[in-house]
Design an enzyme around this catalytic site. Structure first.
Site, PDB file in Angstrom:
ATOM      1  N   HIS A 131      49.543   9.518  16.970  1.00  0.00           N
ATOM      2  CA  HIS A 131      50.167  10.340  15.929  1.00  0.00           C
ATOM      3  C   HIS A 131      49.204  10.452  14.751  1.00  0.00           C
ATOM      4  O   HIS A 131      48.786   9.436  14.189  1.00  0.00           O
ATOM      5  CB  HIS A 131      51.480   9.709  15.471  1.00  0.00           C
ATOM      6  CG  HIS A 131      52.558   9.751  16.497  1.00  0.00           C
ATOM      7  ND1 HIS A 131      53.463   8.732  16.683  1.00  0.00           N
ATOM      8  CD2 HIS A 131      52.879  10.714  17.413  1.00  0.00           C
ATOM      9  CE1 HIS A 131      54.292   9.045  17.667  1.00  0.00           C
ATOM     10  NE2 HIS A 131      53.962  10.241  18.112  1.00  0.00           N
ATOM     11  N   PHE A 145      48.355   4.608  13.574  1.00  0.00           N
ATOM     12  CA  PHE A 145      48.165   3.417  14.403  1.00  0.00           C
ATOM     13  C   PHE A 145      49.174   3.360  15.547  1.00  0.00           C
ATOM     14  O   PHE A 145      49.798   2.330  15.786  1.00  0.00           O
ATOM     15  CB  PHE A 145      48.214   2.148  13.551  1.00  0.00           C
ATOM     16  CG  PHE A 145      47.302   2.203  12.361  1.00  0.00           C
ATOM     17  CD1 PHE A 145      45.933   2.099  12.514  1.00  0.00           C
ATOM     18  CD2 PHE A 145      47.808   2.416  11.087  1.00  0.00           C
ATOM     19  CE1 PHE A 145      45.077   2.185  11.411  1.00  0.00           C
ATOM     20  CE2 PHE A 145      46.974   2.503   9.975  1.00  0.00           C
ATOM     21  CZ  PHE A 145      45.594   2.381  10.155  1.00  0.00           C
ATOM     22  N   HIS A 146      49.294   4.487  16.268  1.00  0.00           N
ATOM     23  CA  HIS A 146      50.182   4.574  17.428  1.00  0.00           C
ATOM     24  C   HIS A 146      49.411   4.948  18.696  1.00  0.00           C
ATOM     25  O   HIS A 146      49.896   5.761  19.491  1.00  0.00           O
ATOM     26  CB  HIS A 146      51.274   5.625  17.194  1.00  0.00           C
ATOM     27  CG  HIS A 146      52.236   5.279  16.118  1.00  0.00           C
ATOM     28  ND1 HIS A 146      53.174   6.178  15.629  1.00  0.00           N
ATOM     29  CD2 HIS A 146      52.441   4.129  15.425  1.00  0.00           C
ATOM     30  CE1 HIS A 146      53.894   5.593  14.686  1.00  0.00           C
ATOM     31  NE2 HIS A 146      53.463   4.355  14.539  1.00  0.00           N
ATOM     32  N   PRO A 147      48.236   4.404  18.963  1.00  0.00           N
ATOM     33  CA  PRO A 147      47.510   4.803  20.176  1.00  0.00           C
ATOM     34  C   PRO A 147      48.240   4.333  21.431  1.00  0.00           C
ATOM     35  O   PRO A 147      48.715   3.203  21.507  1.00  0.00           O
ATOM     36  CB  PRO A 147      46.155   4.097  20.019  1.00  0.00           C
ATOM     37  CG  PRO A 147      46.450   2.897  19.176  1.00  0.00           C
ATOM     38  CD  PRO A 147      47.509   3.361  18.212  1.00  0.00           C
TER      39      PRO A 147
END
Length: 280
Positions: free
Chosen positions: A41, A217-219
């Site tokens: 995101h 920080f949504h990998p």
């Protein structure tokens, strides 16, 4: 995680054979999808200067206000130090025809040029960050030598598809309409500092907003789950073509969730624990 898991697999000889050979790694099992399909995101960060309202920008640059903020927290557990990075979160649609929202807001009473790398602005402002929670852009993780202590190459490829750039432009326009045209903001006389009120083309808005965008920080999805030939793990999280090797983290998500990834990752771990016990 979505960065470390494919990196460890590739360094151990599991991944695209051409990439492994380039990095002097013996191929144990070829799977071209290891490290592919990276999704995240992207947080667009428009900034609006305001009047008649104090923001954390002024607090940060005033020693007395910082001291009072600290005292308020230590004595009463109130004030700015009790909050997270955002005061307000919410979801909205970029188009009315969509069945569910595809944009997520995180609104912060502060502003800066580069998140975590530059100081807060000296003028009062706020940042209504907005994310496309169903992006179509895809990146990758690639080995950078045969030693896991060497950081991998990370290619995020944000805003690399026309769909993502179009939605980014629409997201900025929706935010602009709320801030600049609603009666709720009139007393604060907002001025769009970034990306700039003069920019109206969606492609240009995406380009300008992308200069100051950040990850949330949504990998996910670099070791995608599935029963097809392009998947890395099966529906019991066991790596295809291998025995006794499970992957249990956000990298196994087939696609990114429409919101924060923390709770779904915890659910994956709880489900995996049940499956591991059941397979004993």
């Amino acid at each position: 995680g979505s960065i470390g898991s494919p990196h460890i697999l590739q360094a151990s000889g599991i991944g695209p054979s051409d990439l492994l050979k380039e990095n002097n790694v013996n191929v144990i099992h070829e799977n071209k999808s290891v490290g592919k399909n990276l999704q995240d995101h992207l947080m667009l960060r428009p900034v609006y200067k305001i009047k008649n309202l104090e923001t954390l920008n002024e607090v940060y640059h005033n020693l007395y206000k910082k001291m009072m903020t600290g005292i308020n927290y230590f004595l009463f557990r109130k004030g700015a130090l009790t909050m997270g990075a955002s005061h307000l979160c919410g979801f909205i649609k970029s188009d009315e025809h969509l069945e569910t929202p595809n944009l997520q807001y995180h609104v912060s009473p502060m502003s800066t040029d580069v998140l975590a790398k530059s100081t807060l602005h000296t003028f009062p402002a706020f940042t209504p960050t907005i994310c496309n929670i169903r992006p179509t852009s895809r990146g990758s993780i690639e080995l950078n030598g045969n030693d896991t202590r060497e950081d991998p190459k990370i290619f995020m490829n944000y805003l690399s598809t026309p769909e993502d750039r179009e939605i980014a432009g629409k997201a900025i326009k929706i935010t602009r309409k709320i801030v600049m045209e609603s009666k709720a903001f009139e007393p604060y006389d907002p001025i769009e500092l970034r990306p700039g009120i003069e920019i109206t083309d969606n492609e240009q808005l995406a380009e300008e907003a992308g200069k100051y965008a950040n990850t949330v920080f949504h990998p996910v999805s670099t070791c995608r789950m599935g029963n097809d030939r392009e998947a890395v793990v099966n529906d019991r999280l066991i790596t295809h073509g291998l025995q006794g090797l499970r992957i249990v983290d956000a990298s196994v998500m087939p696609s990114i969730t429409s919101g924060n990834t923390n709770a779904p990752t915890i659910m994956i771990a709880e489900k995996a624990a049940d499956m591991i016990i059941a397979d004993q």
